[in-house]
Scaffold this motif. Structure first.
Motif, PDB file in Angstrom:
ATOM      1  N   ASP A  20      16.385 -10.071 -15.440  1.00 46.09           N
ATOM      2  CA  ASP A  20      15.561  -9.538 -16.526  1.00 46.09           C
ATOM      3  C   ASP A  20      14.097  -9.908 -16.333  1.00 46.09           C
ATOM      4  N   PHE A  21      13.843 -11.147 -15.945  1.00 39.72           N
ATOM      5  CA  PHE A  21      12.465 -11.565 -15.706  1.00 39.72           C
ATOM      6  C   PHE A  21      11.855 -10.770 -14.552  1.00 39.72           C
ATOM      7  N   LYS A  22      12.618 -10.576 -13.489  1.00 36.22           N
ATOM      8  CA  LYS A  22      12.103  -9.861 -12.323  1.00 36.22           C
ATOM      9  C   LYS A  22      11.714  -8.430 -12.677  1.00 36.22           C
ATOM     10  N   ARG A  23      12.470  -7.812 -13.562  1.00 40.03           N
ATOM     11  CA  ARG A  23      12.122  -6.441 -13.975  1.00 40.03           C
ATOM     12  C   ARG A  23      10.905  -6.454 -14.894  1.00 40.03           C
ATOM     13  N   LYS A  24      10.866  -7.396 -15.836  1.00 37.97           N
ATOM     14  CA  LYS A  24       9.753  -7.451 -16.773  1.00 37.97           C
ATOM     15  C   LYS A  24       8.449  -7.775 -16.059  1.00 37.97           C
ATOM     16  N   PHE A  25       8.482  -8.712 -15.138  1.00 39.90           N
ATOM     17  CA  PHE A  25       7.262  -9.087 -14.413  1.00 39.90           C
ATOM     18  C   PHE A  25       6.888  -8.018 -13.389  1.00 39.90           C
TER      19      PHE A  25
ATOM     20  N   PHE B 218       8.567  -7.860 -10.183  1.00 37.43           N
ATOM     21  CA  PHE B 218       9.056  -8.177  -8.844  1.00 37.43           C
ATOM     22  C   PHE B 218      10.157  -7.205  -8.419  1.00 37.43           C
ATOM     23  N   ALA B 219      11.020  -6.836  -9.355  1.00 37.71           N
ATOM     24  CA  ALA B 219      12.147  -5.958  -9.032  1.00 37.71           C
ATOM     25  C   ALA B 219      11.693  -4.562  -8.622  1.00 37.71           C
ATOM     26  N   TYR B 220      10.439  -4.210  -8.926  1.00 34.29           N
ATOM     27  CA  TYR B 220       9.936  -2.867  -8.628  1.00 34.29           C
ATOM     28  C   TYR B 220       8.924  -2.840  -7.481  1.00 34.29           C
ATOM     29  N   PHE B 221       8.137  -3.895  -7.345  1.00 32.26           N
ATOM     30  CA  PHE B 221       7.015  -3.836  -6.409  1.00 32.26           C
ATOM     31  C   PHE B 221       7.181  -4.682  -5.152  1.00 32.26           C
ATOM     32  N   ASP B 222       8.213  -5.526  -5.080  1.00 33.85           N
ATOM     33  CA  ASP B 222       8.258  -6.405  -3.909  1.00 33.85           C
ATOM     34  C   ASP B 222       8.948  -5.778  -2.706  1.00 33.85           C
ATOM     35  N   TYR B 223       9.399  -4.510  -2.834  1.00 32.49           N
ATOM     36  CA  TYR B 223      10.004  -3.901  -1.651  1.00 32.49           C
ATOM     37  C   TYR B 223       9.613  -2.450  -1.426  1.00 32.49           C
ATOM     38  N   GLU B 224       9.966  -1.534  -2.276  1.00 37.48           N
ATOM     39  CA  GLU B 224       9.869  -0.112  -1.929  1.00 37.48           C
ATOM     40  C   GLU B 224       8.471   0.475  -2.111  1.00 37.48           C
ATOM     41  N   TRP B 225       7.489  -0.238  -1.569  1.00 36.03           N
ATOM     42  CA  TRP B 225       6.100   0.218  -1.514  1.00 36.03           C
ATOM     43  C   TRP B 225       5.527  -0.175  -0.157  1.00 36.03           C
ATOM     44  N   PRO B 226       4.426   0.419   0.279  1.00 38.23           N
ATOM     45  CA  PRO B 226       3.767  -0.086   1.492  1.00 38.23           C
ATOM     46  C   PRO B 226       3.539  -1.586   1.342  1.00 38.23           C
ATOM     47  N   ARG B 227       3.910  -2.354   2.343  1.00 35.54           N
ATOM     48  CA  ARG B 227       3.944  -3.806   2.163  1.00 35.54           C
ATOM     49  C   ARG B 227       3.935  -4.522   3.498  1.00 35.54           C
ATOM     50  N   TYR B 228       3.693  -5.819   3.450  1.00 27.38           N
ATOM     51  CA  TYR B 228       3.920  -6.669   4.600  1.00 27.38           C
ATOM     52  C   TYR B 228       5.436  -6.859   4.746  1.00 27.38           C
ATOM     53  N   GLY B 229       5.924  -6.909   5.977  1.00 30.98           N
ATOM     54  CA  GLY B 229       7.344  -7.144   6.194  1.00 30.98           C
ATOM     55  C   GLY B 229       7.758  -8.529   5.713  1.00 30.98           C
ATOM     56  N   ASP B 230       9.035  -8.688   5.436  1.00 36.96           N
ATOM     57  CA  ASP B 230       9.552  -9.937   4.873  1.00 36.96           C
ATOM     58  C   ASP B 230       9.205 -11.169   5.698  1.00 36.96           C
ATOM     59  N   ASN B 231       9.118 -11.001   6.989  1.00 35.17           N
ATOM     60  CA  ASN B 231       8.924 -12.160   7.863  1.00 35.17           C
ATOM     61  C   ASN B 231       7.460 -12.449   8.176  1.00 35.17           C
ATOM     62  N   SER B 232       6.560 -11.835   7.425  1.00 33.51           N
ATOM     63  CA  SER B 232       5.128 -12.012   7.646  1.00 33.51           C
ATOM     64  C   SER B 232       4.660 -13.403   7.203  1.00 33.51           C
TER      65      SER B 232
ATOM     66  N   ASP C 213       4.472  -1.112 -17.776  1.00 34.81           N
ATOM     67  CA  ASP C 213       5.298  -1.963 -18.627  1.00 34.81           C
ATOM     68  C   ASP C 213       5.694  -3.258 -17.936  1.00 34.81           C
ATOM     69  N   THR C 214       5.299  -3.401 -16.671  1.00 38.74           N
ATOM     70  CA  THR C 214       5.525  -4.643 -15.937  1.00 38.74           C
ATOM     71  C   THR C 214       4.190  -5.352 -15.744  1.00 38.74           C
ATOM     72  N   THR C 215       4.242  -6.659 -15.573  1.00 38.19           N
ATOM     73  CA  THR C 215       3.007  -7.440 -15.378  1.00 38.19           C
ATOM     74  C   THR C 215       2.277  -7.013 -14.113  1.00 38.19           C
ATOM     75  N   ILE C 216       3.025  -6.862 -13.018  1.00 38.98           N
ATOM     76  CA  ILE C 216       2.399  -6.466 -11.754  1.00 38.98           C
ATOM     77  C   ILE C 216       1.818  -5.064 -11.860  1.00 38.98           C
ATOM     78  N   GLY C 217       2.593  -4.130 -12.399  1.00 43.18           N
ATOM     79  CA  GLY C 217       2.109  -2.757 -12.539  1.00 43.18           C
ATOM     80  C   GLY C 217       0.862  -2.674 -13.388  1.00 43.18           C
ATOM     81  N   LYS C 218       0.792  -3.484 -14.440  1.00 41.27           N
ATOM     82  CA  LYS C 218      -0.386  -3.504 -15.315  1.00 41.27           C
ATOM     83  C   LYS C 218      -1.600  -4.041 -14.573  1.00 41.27           C
ATOM     84  N   LYS C 219      -1.420  -5.094 -13.795  1.00 43.41           N
ATOM     85  CA  LYS C 219      -2.523  -5.653 -13.008  1.00 43.41           C
ATOM     86  C   LYS C 219      -3.057  -4.615 -12.024  1.00 43.41           C
ATOM     87  N   LEU C 220      -2.161  -3.926 -11.349  1.00 39.16           N
ATOM     88  CA  LEU C 220      -2.589  -2.911 -10.392  1.00 39.16           C
ATOM     89  C   LEU C 220      -3.245  -1.728 -11.097  1.00 39.16           C
TER      90      LEU C 220
END
Length: 561
Positions: A416-421, A423-437, A66-73
């Motif tokens: 609201d935009f961050k949740r719909k797109f 960002f609010a779900y995928f930009d942190y609590e997943w395997p990821r590059y650290g913030d300072n990368s 239901d999010t843009t990022i989740g749909k792309k993945l």
């Protein structure tokens, strides 16, 4: 503006190199920035499947698709996620999971990791990473010894593995925030010490006791739940000039870890809150309001000052920005006890190894899940989850720098935009590059670490405040960070049922019992309640706990995590 890169070196690199040589051949291009999941059975199925995700952080439940990022993945992998988040006390929820023995496919445990590991909730990831995780090995290679448990297994993939060095953020924050209209009213004075901070709030509240017909709240913080009680207990550490190490202060030379609970630093902080409460400045619901009620107060504009880590109050921060009244927004200040203390609010290079995502023993298809994780760790998808889609949520200038216009920035700051797109779900609590990368092309991994974005993100109110203090960015409020090779000490795990874990629990219970009594005590009664608290605390074995933490810190300094 800081653009210094800290390079990760030492024993971690040596160990990781030895561990990861195997499995990086056979034409799998494991070292590539955009390699596909290689190794055995490298063909990635895209047959539709839905897995379950549970996070112990705060968020709203959703389907990833239901999010843009989740749909792309999902289009890339065929995988969708039913994403659920904790409601209420995390410890209670983890206990229910463990008692039932039935877990979601993947779990982001936050503070429940030790308990879930002890219960055998996670599967080892070693073989899965070796067979199907070239990108995982690339991202976590330098940290492999830090994510491997004493039993030799890897159970979670943390969120702070910095790639290509370390880029300091242009706009860090302390835990002490002040409403901008307070500073404006008094000509933007220097506010460095705790006394100066409260004196200014007291003067403003006396002058303006109401806002929009409602009583002004001088000072607030969130101490309504056990899970976030650290918000109020951590402050003696920051006021004494130390970064967030949890319950201890670590000496830079000897690496000795000393508890600040039960010390004059803790007493000084609580005595000040008690004094301010006696003057009617402290929110009377500090220890009773729930998180939504607390965030609503911050958003209302009634609160003149508060204490919180920025990540705890993102929704309120974004809502205030969207409202457009810069005077009602807040600025973080490097508050310390005394003028001579150097603040340490800006985090040094760090790696947190007890916050991450793992696959549970109930997972239906661990191979499919690890391949999803690996696919997520390409440069392309890391840019997707942080920056979004080129031409839609960001653009590139002639120099190849990733930038955002004002409309894109407005969206990026909108909850609201961050949740719909997504960002609010995928930009942190997943395997990821650290913030300072930093990417190979020189762009920052996190948009707001990109100097061009930070500059455009500033409102007129931001620019006015910075000009008043003769600063270029908000990071200029703070002292430069000092590298601490063990940092952060709060990520040192205590085995469930161990003397260290029991000490932490009992010491924390005492704080939750006595802090409200000390802060809200009638004038003249604080000393009596403090002595009761101290007498109870002194019955605990603080010395053994300090020895445990000191040994762990020294081990980390030697590269043993």
């Amino acid at each position: 503006m800081r653009t210094k890169k800290w390079l990760q070196t030492g024993l971690a690199v040596v160990m990781a190199s030895a561990l990861l040589i195997v499995g990086c051949s056979n034409g799998n291009n494991a070292g590539g920035k955009n390699s596909e999941s290689g190794g055995e059975n490298s063909e990635v199925s895209t047959e539709p499947v839905t897995f379950t995700y549970f996070g112990f952080g705060a968020n709203k439940d959703t389907m990833a698709s239901d999010t843009t990022i989740g749909k792309k993945l999902q289009e890339q992998t065929g995988v969708d996620w039913k994403m659920e988040y904790v409601v209420g006390d995390g410890s209670t929820k983890s206990g229910v999971m463990i008692a039932g023995g039935d877990y979601p496919d993947v779990i982001s445990p936050v503070g429940e990791l030790a308990k879930l590991l002890d219960a055998g909730a996670y599967i080892p990831l070693n073989d899965l990473i070796e067979k199907y995780g070239p990108n995982i090995k690339r991202v976590y290679g330098d940290y492999m010894n830090k994510i491997t448990n004493e039993d030799g297994n890897i159970y979670i993939l943390p969120f702070t593995a910095n790639v290509n060095g370390y880029l300091s953020p242009p706009d860090p924050s302390s835990t002490f925030w002040m409403q901008r209209r307070v500073l404006k009213e008094f000509g933007y004075p220097e506010v460095k010490t705790l006394d100066q901070y409260f004196d200014l709030i007291e003067k403003y509240q006396a002058k303006y006791p109401k806002v929009d017909g409602k009583d002004t709240i001088g000072f607030a913080t969130f101490a309504g739940t056990a899970g976030e009680f650290f918000t109020i207990t951590n402050q003696p550490m920051h006021l004494a000039g130390y970064p967030n190490e949890g319950g201890v202060l670590v000496d830079m030379e000897s690496h000795e870890a000393k508890l600040y609970q039960g010390t004059e630093d803790e007493k000084r902080w609580l005595a000040k809150l008690n004094e301010m409460n006696g003057k009617g400045l402290v929110d009377p619901e500090t220890f009773t309001a729930n998180k939504d009620q607390y965030l609503a107060k911050l958003t209302s504009g009634r609160v003149l000052g508060y204490v919180n880590y920025s990540w705890q109050i993102n929704d309120a921060t974004n809502n205030l920005r969207s409202a457009g009244n810069d005077d009602l927004r807040y600025v973080a200040l490097p508050i310390v006890f005394d003028e001579g203390i150097k603040d340490a609010y800006v985090d040094p290079p760090s790696f947190v190894n007890n916050r991450g995502l793992g696959i549970s023993v109930s997972a239906k298809d661990p191979v499919r899940i690890i391949k999803y994780f690996d696919n997520l760790l390409t440069d392309e998808n890391q840019k997707l989850v942080e920056w979004g889609i080129e031409g839609e949520t960001y653009t590139k200038n002639a120099e190849g720098r990733m930038v955002m216009n004002e409309e894109q920035l407005t969206n990026r700051n909108d909850n609201d935009f961050k949740r719909k797109f997504g960002f609010a779900y995928f930009d942190y609590e997943w395997p990821r590059y650290g913030d300072n990368s930093v990417y190979d092309d020189g762009n920052a991994h996190v948009p707001f670490n990109q100097p061009e974005v930070a500059a455009i993100n500033y409102t007129e109110g931001d620019k006015t405040l910075l000009k008043a203090y003769n600063l270029k960015t908000f990071s200029d409020f703070y002292a430069e960070p000092v590298e601490r090779p063990w940092y952060p000490a709060w990520s040192i795990e205590k085995e469930p049922g161990s003397p260290e874990q029991l000490f932490s629990q009992r010491a924390g219970d005492l704080q939750q019992k006595y802090y409200p009594r000390m802060v809200l005590a009638a004038p003249g009664q604080f000393e009596k309640v403090w002595n009761e608290y101290l007498a109870e605390y002194n019955k605990l074995d603080a010395k053994s706990y300090e020895e445990f933490m000191t040994n762990k810190v020294k081990a980390r300094v030697e590269g043993k995590w």
